[in-house]
Design a protein around this motif. Structure first.
Motif, PDB file in Angstrom:
ATOM      1  N   THR A 226      91.522  -8.758 -80.874  1.00  0.00           N
ATOM      2  CA  THR A 226      90.938  -9.419 -80.032  1.00  0.00           C
ATOM      3  C   THR A 226      90.380 -10.805 -80.649  1.00  0.00           C
ATOM      4  OG1 THR A 226      88.171  -9.008 -81.186  1.00  0.00           O
ATOM      5  CG2 THR A 226      88.698  -7.565 -79.418  1.00  0.00           C
TER       6      THR A 226
ATOM      7  N   TYR B 178      81.055  -7.962 -81.316  1.00  0.00           N
ATOM      8  CA  TYR B 178      82.088  -7.863 -79.853  1.00  0.00           C
ATOM      9  C   TYR B 178      81.744  -6.782 -79.719  1.00  0.00           C
ATOM     10  CZ  TYR B 178      86.396  -6.132 -78.292  1.00  0.00           C
ATOM     11  OH  TYR B 178      87.177  -5.441 -77.484  1.00  0.00           O
TER      12      TYR B 178
ATOM     13  N   ASP C 278      87.813  -8.092 -72.693  1.00  0.00           N
ATOM     14  CA  ASP C 278      86.921  -8.274 -73.775  1.00  0.00           C
ATOM     15  C   ASP C 278      85.252  -8.618 -73.839  1.00  0.00           C
ATOM     16  OD1 ASP C 278      88.725  -7.012 -75.789  1.00  0.00           O
ATOM     17  OD2 ASP C 278      89.531  -8.898 -76.002  1.00  0.00           O
TER      18      ASP C 278
ATOM     19  N   TYR D 123      81.567 -10.355 -75.973  1.00  0.00           N
ATOM     20  CA  TYR D 123      81.482 -10.901 -76.792  1.00  0.00           C
ATOM     21  C   TYR D 123      79.843 -11.360 -76.700  1.00  0.00           C
ATOM     22  CZ  TYR D 123      86.388 -10.988 -78.190  1.00  0.00           C
ATOM     23  OH  TYR D 123      87.692 -11.240 -77.978  1.00  0.00           O
TER      24      TYR D 123
END
Lengths: 100, 207, 113
Positions: free
Chosen positions: A2, A37, A58, A60
């Motif tokens: 990531t 994450y 992704d 977070y």
């Protein structure tokens, strides 16, 4: 791999996107620190227009100091806000004192 | 027609009046009928889905918390992967992830959703009306201590307050502090000590 | 926007000034559950007809006046209907016809009660 990991200093971008976005106005341009994450999720900006075949992004959790978000208010130094930000709304920044 | 329900200085909560409720019932019945006519769903599926919406509630939240208070290994699993730990208790979780945040003597957590009203519905059911109010959504991130005070909780300034805005895919539950003499109580006694407000963070069960 | 932070939707209220929290607990009505049940079914893995994010886009583009006059589930109902019509899954005409028939049934019921 990531782009960010817990502890990284980041700034929330203002992408200027019209339409459905999940990154509220109050958090844009603010700098904070990644706490976690969360995995990859379909982009709500795609889902909102019926596109379910877009790339998963992704996600977070990012922590911000309340004092920095609302500089005019009398807020205890340790108070924090945590919010979820998708990768494409984040950029890396150098360490700053304004992060929890 | 819907109207603003104003109570003194309270922020208006938008609710339907009787005519609005009947109108909405007629519209959703009509929509359901059209969708059934197209073979997109069945009346049985709608009835079953309503039953599924009705079954979660505080009792599930209380069960999770009481278990965490009395079983340290469950608690650590709950804090590291909320969804998996909750499912161990035969609670079906439909949310992608459940993040459980722990209150301690020095830390207090508060859950909100500023954009709509995201809530861990598969565990706690329907959110309370104030949670979906504009006033709560707007103020919980800016002046959370004043908001807590309106709920009767004066949080000491040396306790760290963390507000979680459930703006995207995560859903949150607060794990309140257990009573200091937790071992004196049975599981069912502990369950009765837990309120929905504890699990959102607008109340704090100091031990 | 002058602050360079981009568009701020009327639903995006985090940090805005607002009055006291309305400390009320209202019952969850049948039609509200039905809206939520049907929305869930239309968005489930076997159907994927309308997603929650599409419904959100729907009520985020109502215009502020409409948004501020509709209750929480009414917004969802209206937005879900808009999306279904937009996608050509139901037509305004067939829905209106079913609504009219429903009104007649309700007024008949009213007389009987």
């Amino acid at each position: 791999m990531t782009r960010f990991s817990a502890g990284d200093h980041v700034q929330v971008l203002a992408l200027g996107k019209e339409g459905h976005v999940r990154i509220p106005h109050y958090i844009r341009h603010q700098t904070g620190r990644v706490t976690e994450y969360c995995g990859t999720y379909l982009n709500p900006e795609d889902l909102a227009v019926g596109n379910t075949s877009g790339r998963a992004v992704d996600l977070y959790r990012v922590a911000f100091l309340q004092r920095q978000l609302w500089p005019d208010d009398a807020i205890p130094a340790q108070d924090t806000l945590i919010i979820e930000i998708y990768d494409h709304w984040l950029r890396s920044v150098k360490e700053t004192e304004n992060a929890p | 027609m819907p109207h603003d329900h104003q109570h003194g200085e309270h922020e208006a909560l938008i609710i339907e009046d009787e005519a609005g409720n009947i109108e909405a019932q007629i519209i959703i019945d009509a929509l359901q009928q059209v969708l059934i006519g197209k073979g997109l769903l069945t009346a049985h599926e709608v009835t079953a889905a309503i039953a599924k919406l009705e079954s979660p509630g505080l009792h599930l939240g209380a069960k999770i918390v009481a278990k965490a208070w009395t079983d340290p290994t469950f608690k650590s699993r709950l804090l590291s992967d909320g969804r998996a730990a909750v499912q161990e208790l035969d609670i079906p979780v439909t949310e992608a992830r459940i993040i459980v945040v722990e209150n301690t003597a020095q830390l207090h957590n508060l859950i909100t959703c500023t954009l709509c009203s995201c809530y861990p519905r598969s565990i706690l059911g329907q959110p309370p009306s104030w949670y979906i109010s504009k006033a709560y959504r707007a103020r919980s991130v800016r002046e959370p201590r004043q908001v807590l005070a309106e709920f009767g909780l004066d949080l000491m300034r040396d306790i760290k307050l963390v507000v979680h805005d459930s703006n995207a895919d995560m859903r949150y539950l607060v794990l309140p502090e257990p009573p200091h003499d937790v071992e004196r109580y049975t599981i069912s006694e502990l369950e009765t000590m837990i309120s929905r407000d504890h699990l959102i963070g607008v109340a704090r069960g100091d031990g | 926007m002058q602050d360079g932070k981009g568009p701020k939707g009327y639903h995006d209220v985090g940090g805005d000034a607002a009055g006291e929290i309305p400390m009320v607990e209202l019952p969850w009505l049948h039609w509200e559950k039905q809206v939520e049940a049907i929305r869930g079914l239309l968005g489930d893995g076997t159907r994927r007809i309308v997603s929650l994010d599409e419904v959100r886009r729907g009520f985020e583009s109502f215009g502020v006046e409409k948004y501020n006059t509709l209750s929480f589930y009414r917004r969802r109902l209206e937005a879900m209907t808009d999306i279904l019509i937009e996608k050509g899954i139901v037509s305004r005409t067939e829905l209106d016809r079913a609504i009219e028939a429903g009104k007649v049934r309700w007024s008949d019921l009213d007389e009987k009660l």
